[in-house]
Design a protein around this motif. Structure first.
Motif, PDB file in Angstrom:
ATOM      1  N   LEU A   1       0.838  -1.201   0.000  1.00 56.80           N
ATOM      2  CA  LEU A   1       0.000   0.000   0.000  1.00 56.80           C
ATOM      3  C   LEU A   1       0.873   1.250   0.000  1.00 56.80           C
ATOM      4  N   LYS A   2       1.857   1.263   0.868  1.00 58.05           N
ATOM      5  CA  LYS A   2       2.743   2.429   0.971  1.00 58.05           C
ATOM      6  C   LYS A   2       3.580   2.610  -0.293  1.00 58.05           C
ATOM      7  N   THR A   3       4.164   1.502  -0.790  1.00 58.13           N
ATOM      8  CA  THR A   3       5.036   1.587  -1.956  1.00 58.13           C
ATOM      9  C   THR A   3       4.269   1.979  -3.212  1.00 58.13           C
ATOM     10  N   ASN A   4       3.126   1.337  -3.448  1.00 56.41           N
ATOM     11  CA  ASN A   4       2.356   1.616  -4.662  1.00 56.41           C
ATOM     12  C   ASN A   4       1.831   3.047  -4.674  1.00 56.41           C
ATOM     13  N   THR A   5       1.392   3.525  -3.512  1.00 55.82           N
ATOM     14  CA  THR A   5       0.909   4.905  -3.428  1.00 55.82           C
ATOM     15  C   THR A   5       2.047   5.882  -3.706  1.00 55.82           C
ATOM     16  N   ALA A   6       3.203   5.634  -3.100  1.00 60.70           N
ATOM     17  CA  ALA A   6       4.359   6.516  -3.310  1.00 60.70           C
ATOM     18  C   ALA A   6       4.796   6.500  -4.772  1.00 60.70           C
ATOM     19  N   PHE A   7       4.746   5.329  -5.417  1.00 59.30           N
ATOM     20  CA  PHE A   7       5.156   5.242  -6.817  1.00 59.30           C
ATOM     21  C   PHE A   7       4.206   6.048  -7.709  1.00 59.30           C
ATOM     22  N   LEU A   8       2.927   5.969  -7.457  1.00 58.60           N
ATOM     23  CA  LEU A   8       1.970   6.749  -8.243  1.00 58.60           C
ATOM     24  C   LEU A   8       2.224   8.249  -8.094  1.00 58.60           C
ATOM     25  N   LEU A   9       2.533   8.681  -6.875  1.00 59.05           N
ATOM     26  CA  LEU A   9       2.827  10.091  -6.644  1.00 59.05           C
ATOM     27  C   LEU A   9       4.108  10.516  -7.352  1.00 59.05           C
ATOM     28  N   LEU A  10       5.112   9.659  -7.326  1.00 59.45           N
ATOM     29  CA  LEU A  10       6.370   9.964  -8.013  1.00 59.45           C
ATOM     30  C   LEU A  10       6.182  10.022  -9.532  1.00 59.45           C
ATOM     31  N   THR A  11       5.307   9.151 -10.046  1.00 64.47           N
ATOM     32  CA  THR A  11       5.030   9.169 -11.488  1.00 64.47           C
ATOM     33  C   THR A  11       4.333  10.465 -11.878  1.00 64.47           C
ATOM     34  N   ALA A  12       3.379  10.908 -11.043  1.00 67.53           N
ATOM     35  CA  ALA A  12       2.700  12.180 -11.303  1.00 67.53           C
ATOM     36  C   ALA A  12       3.687  13.340 -11.264  1.00 67.53           C
ATOM     37  N   ARG A  13       4.598  13.290 -10.300  1.00 69.22           N
ATOM     38  CA  ARG A  13       5.620  14.343 -10.208  1.00 69.22           C
ATOM     39  C   ARG A  13       6.540  14.309 -11.423  1.00 69.22           C
ATOM     40  N   GLU A  14       6.900  13.104 -11.868  1.00 69.44           N
ATOM     41  CA  GLU A  14       7.774  12.945 -13.030  1.00 69.44           C
ATOM     42  C   GLU A  14       7.112  13.506 -14.293  1.00 69.44           C
ATOM     43  N   LEU A  15       5.797  13.404 -14.363  1.00 74.68           N
ATOM     44  CA  LEU A  15       5.049  13.904 -15.513  1.00 74.68           C
ATOM     45  C   LEU A  15       5.129  15.425 -15.597  1.00 74.68           C
ATOM     46  N   VAL A  16       5.144  16.062 -14.435  1.00 78.09           N
ATOM     47  CA  VAL A  16       5.171  17.525 -14.384  1.00 78.09           C
ATOM     48  C   VAL A  16       6.604  18.055 -14.366  1.00 78.09           C
ATOM     49  N   HIS A  17       7.443  17.452 -13.534  1.00 77.65           N
ATOM     50  CA  HIS A  17       8.834  17.882 -13.392  1.00 77.65           C
ATOM     51  C   HIS A  17       9.756  16.664 -13.484  1.00 77.65           C
ATOM     52  N   PRO A  18      10.188  16.293 -14.680  1.00 79.17           N
ATOM     53  CA  PRO A  18      11.073  15.125 -14.821  1.00 79.17           C
ATOM     54  C   PRO A  18      12.333  15.268 -13.966  1.00 79.17           C
ATOM     55  N   ALA A  19      12.675  14.200 -13.285  1.00 77.06           N
ATOM     56  CA  ALA A  19      13.853  14.224 -12.416  1.00 77.06           C
ATOM     57  C   ALA A  19      15.129  14.274 -13.243  1.00 77.06           C
ATOM     58  N   ARG A  20      16.098  15.014 -12.764  1.00 75.07           N
ATOM     59  CA  ARG A  20      17.412  15.006 -13.392  1.00 75.07           C
ATOM     60  C   ARG A  20      18.121  13.698 -13.066  1.00 75.07           C
ATOM     61  N   ALA A  21      19.097  13.373 -13.894  1.00 71.12           N
ATOM     62  CA  ALA A  21      19.837  12.133 -13.677  1.00 71.12           C
ATOM     63  C   ALA A  21      20.583  12.199 -12.345  1.00 71.12           C
ATOM     64  N   PHE A  22      20.469  11.135 -11.573  1.00 72.90           N
ATOM     65  CA  PHE A  22      21.202  11.048 -10.319  1.00 72.90           C
ATOM     66  C   PHE A  22      22.693  10.929 -10.599  1.00 72.90           C
ATOM     67  N   ARG A  23      23.485  11.414  -9.669  1.00 73.12           N
ATOM     68  CA  ARG A  23      24.926  11.209  -9.697  1.00 73.12           C
ATOM     69  C   ARG A  23      25.318  10.338  -8.517  1.00 73.12           C
ATOM     70  N   PRO A  24      26.339   9.517  -8.661  1.00 78.76           N
ATOM     71  CA  PRO A  24      26.742   8.660  -7.546  1.00 78.76           C
ATOM     72  C   PRO A  24      27.111   9.468  -6.309  1.00 78.76           C
ATOM     73  N   THR A  25      26.735   8.960  -5.149  1.00 77.55           N
ATOM     74  CA  THR A  25      27.154   9.592  -3.904  1.00 77.55           C
ATOM     75  C   THR A  25      28.662   9.522  -3.785  1.00 77.55           C
ATOM     76  N   ARG A  26      29.195   8.352  -4.111  1.00 83.11           N
ATOM     77  CA  ARG A  26      30.635   8.120  -4.229  1.00 83.11           C
ATOM     78  C   ARG A  26      30.812   6.806  -4.951  1.00 83.11           C
ATOM     79  N   SER A  27      31.994   6.532  -5.461  1.00 85.25           N
ATOM     80  CA  SER A  27      32.248   5.281  -6.176  1.00 85.25           C
ATOM     81  C   SER A  27      32.203   4.117  -5.212  1.00 85.25           C
TER      82      SER A  27
END
Length: 269
Positions: A229-255
């Motif tokens: 329930l928690k994961t699926n709800t969060a994923f739907l919200l992230l998809t909606a956010r991605e539709l409006v503001h696509p996320a920039r590519a992540f960079r590694p925290t460190r190698s």
């Protein structure tokens, strides 16, 4: 012909079909070049934002694929389509078949000792003569990791399959993956249990409908209902956010390849 990667949820995914994935794996075997396979599902999309080790391990992959049908559907909604779902367990089975056809050797790392024995027995029935260069259960202590890595390196295996959960899988690969001298490295999660006959995979109709999670929920409702329930709800919200503001590519925290700095810090927590 090279395919253009699709940037989704801050990660670059390969828009490939299964036969293209296996062809790239075959090329890696022939050239003895390292190919670390990674798969992405809804849970990882949600968790990678707060888990630096998971995020860096995905960024480290040479080939990142859509394991969840929800990722494929989201890619189409977002206008960056992926052709099909490439499930980790399906890659596992395809690579086992490739190893069997070409006399390639595999190393199995993960699961409980009895499950590992059952898995190997079943694999020998399904793929007679399959070369198993070595095996080790997944219930080892952190201070045993270096010895196991040395055993894998000495085995000369062509493929390493890790049937371990996160973050142990990422810690091991982050610390030793670059030194194992194994061309194909693939974390297969709970696939050992499925191929050993311990747990059941969802029927094909459920898989095609993107409902494997619901099938698992029916098997273990008390343990999984809140997580899904928690994961699926969060994923739907992230998809909606991605539709409006696509996320920039992540960079590694460190190698994390080879040096294991981040991995070591996680082990000491």
């Amino acid at each position: 012909m090279p395919t253009e990667q699709q940037l989704l949820f801050g990660l670059y995914l390969e828009p490939l079909r299964m036969e293209e994935v296996i062809q790239r794996c075959h090329t890696a075997l022939v050239t003895r070049s390292k190919l670390l396979l990674g798969v992405l599902n809804a849970a990882k999309v949600v968790n990678l934002r707060s888990d630096a080790l998971l995020r860096d391990s995905l960024l480290e992959c040479n080939m990142l694929l859509a394991d969840g049908q929800s990722i494929v559907w989201a890619s189409r909604l977002l206008g960056r389509p992926l052709p099909e779902r490439i499930a980790g367990i399906d890659i596992f089975e395809q690579l086992l078949a490739l190893a069997h056809r070409e006399g390639r050797s595999i190393y199995l790392l993960g699961a409980q000792p009895d499950v590992l024995r059952m898995l190997e027995t079943r694999l020998q029935v399904r793929f007679p003569g399959l070369k198993v260069a070595g095996r080790h259960d997944g219930y080892f202590k952190a201070n045993e990791s270096a010895l196991i890595a040395a055993e894998i390196r000495a085995s000369g295996a062509d493929m390493l399959f890790l049937g371990m959960a996160s973050p142990k899988k990422e810690i091991f690969l982050g610390s030793y993956g670059a030194t194992l001298n194994v061309p194909i490295l693939h974390g297969v999660g709970g696939s050992f249990d499925i191929l050993a006959g311990i747990t059941r995979r969802a029927p094909v109709m459920w898989q095609r409908a993107g409902m494997e999670w619901a099938y698992r929920l029916l098997q273990e409702p008390r343990r999984l209902w809140w997580r899904y329930l928690k994961t699926n709800t969060a994923f739907l919200l992230l998809t909606a956010r991605e539709l409006v503001h696509p996320a920039r590519a992540f960079r590694p925290t460190r190698s994390i390849t080879g040096g294991g700095t981040l991995a070591a810090s996680r082990q000491n927590q």
